[in-house]
Design a protein around this motif. Sequence first.
Motif, PDB file in Angstrom:
ATOM      1  N   GLU A 249      49.719  78.210  13.506  1.00  0.00           N
ATOM      2  CA  GLU A 249      49.693  77.557  12.190  1.00  0.00           C
ATOM      3  C   GLU A 249      51.125  77.379  11.694  1.00  0.00           C
TER       4      GLU A 249
ATOM      5  N   GLU B 210      36.082  68.902  19.872  1.00  0.00           N
ATOM      6  CA  GLU B 210      36.230  68.269  18.554  1.00  0.00           C
ATOM      7  C   GLU B 210      35.374  68.947  17.477  1.00  0.00           C
ATOM      8  N   SER B 211      34.562  69.928  17.877  1.00  0.00           N
ATOM      9  CA  SER B 211      33.720  70.617  16.901  1.00  0.00           C
ATOM     10  C   SER B 211      33.377  72.005  17.430  1.00  0.00           C
ATOM     11  N   ALA B 212      32.834  72.830  16.515  1.00  0.00           N
ATOM     12  CA  ALA B 212      32.417  74.170  16.944  1.00  0.00           C
ATOM     13  C   ALA B 212      31.345  74.062  18.020  1.00  0.00           C
TER      14      ALA B 212
ATOM     15  N   ASP C 120      36.233  78.164  14.915  1.00  0.00           N
ATOM     16  CA  ASP C 120      36.059  77.538  13.601  1.00  0.00           C
ATOM     17  C   ASP C 120      35.296  76.214  13.713  1.00  0.00           C
ATOM     18  N   GLU C 121      35.023  75.574  12.556  1.00  0.00           N
ATOM     19  CA  GLU C 121      34.150  74.386  12.537  1.00  0.00           C
ATOM     20  C   GLU C 121      34.759  73.201  13.277  1.00  0.00           C
ATOM     21  N   LYS C 122      36.102  73.235  13.427  1.00  0.00           N
ATOM     22  CA  LYS C 122      36.753  72.143  14.171  1.00  0.00           C
ATOM     23  C   LYS C 122      36.889  72.447  15.656  1.00  0.00           C
ATOM     24  N   GLY C 123      36.435  73.607  16.070  1.00  0.00           N
ATOM     25  CA  GLY C 123      36.481  73.944  17.492  1.00  0.00           C
ATOM     26  C   GLY C 123      37.730  74.691  17.923  1.00  0.00           C
ATOM     27  N   PHE C 124      38.571  75.074  16.928  1.00  0.00           N
ATOM     28  CA  PHE C 124      39.748  75.887  17.272  1.00  0.00           C
ATOM     29  C   PHE C 124      39.318  77.345  17.435  1.00  0.00           C
TER      30      PHE C 124
ATOM     31  N   ASP D 198      43.409  75.803  21.608  1.00  0.00           N
ATOM     32  CA  ASP D 198      42.803  74.471  21.544  1.00  0.00           C
ATOM     33  C   ASP D 198      42.291  74.118  22.935  1.00  0.00           C
TER      34      ASP D 198
ATOM     35  N   TYR E 225      46.176  80.055  17.493  1.00  0.00           N
ATOM     36  CA  TYR E 225      44.866  79.536  17.861  1.00  0.00           C
ATOM     37  C   TYR E 225      44.934  78.902  19.245  1.00  0.00           C
TER      38      TYR E 225
END
Length: 329
Positions: free
Chosen positions: A108, A128-130, A72-76, A124, A122
């Motif tokens: 989640e 910090e980003s995709a 995802d866009e947050k890097g998860f 981690d 998810y």
Amino acid sequence: MESLIKDLSEAYGPSGEETLVRTLLEDLIKEHVDRTFTDNLGNLFALREGPAPLLMVSAHMDEIGVIVTHIDEKGFIRLAPVGGLLPHLLVGQRLRFKDGTVGTVYHEKLKEIKELDWSKLYLDIGAESAAAARKRVEVGDLACLHQPFAVLGERYLGKAMDDRAGCAILLEVARRLPPELPRSVCFVFSVQEEVGLRGAITAAYRLNPGYGLAVDVTRVGDTPEAPLMDIALGKGPAIKVKDSSMISHPRVRGFMIDTAVAAGIPYQLEVLERGGTDAGAIHVSREGVPSGTLSIPCRYVHTPSEMVDAGDVRHAAALLEKLCATPWP
Ligand code: CO
Ligand code: ZN
């Protein structure tokens, strides 16, 4: 065998990415056999030549793992299982990719824990980003569990005892076999067992063996409120009667029992209600191959910490050595 099991257990090798395990095994076994070769799927064969018919002995190199489905866009990172893995076993666990990238798994917000499924999990990896995540991990990358091996008295604990314990037993037996054998023996280190015995299908076709044997772990019934099963750690290797992939050939099973009795090796009889081994593929190859399975009792199969008994491993190696060095009926 302890340090061998440690090295094999800690090696990276989810289904389809067995190269590191294969390299490790090939280096160790090649001086003890006449020749080694691989096939198009990545199975490793280690052949001791002798008279026909050939005995195929198979242990799988692959371990259960996960595959990246989405970043995802947050890097998860989102995951799907490769092999039989329950999502709740991964919460709080570390995963490792082939290049050494490590991450931790969480879920989640849930109203109830029973809502937990793969879509809620998810990974981690600290990105910090995709874009940062994609420098290390891409969709389709595989990861395995990340757990160090441990010796607990007479017991071994680690990931991928299924089936690196079996791989270690094959290697140990290859080292011990006498210069003359009553028949040729091919040790097969198979790929993709955990996703459907796939490597064993092509390996058995290629070898066209007279007999087949799988060496793999099996479940036990000796833990608190375990499902009923007459297998316990420390009571010897198990001679399989039936699982969901195969009914053992009565002649093979009988020979395994007779051989164990004659050698004074303790054994248990196994009926596994759910699960299979490479023998499930070998016995239906071509016109059919009389096959059996030598099982290593294992607690917590398909979790990050699988436990086997050192005595069971030693006895399994002793029995397999006899089975390879004795003429079959
Ligand atoms: Co398995
Ligand atoms: Zn297995």
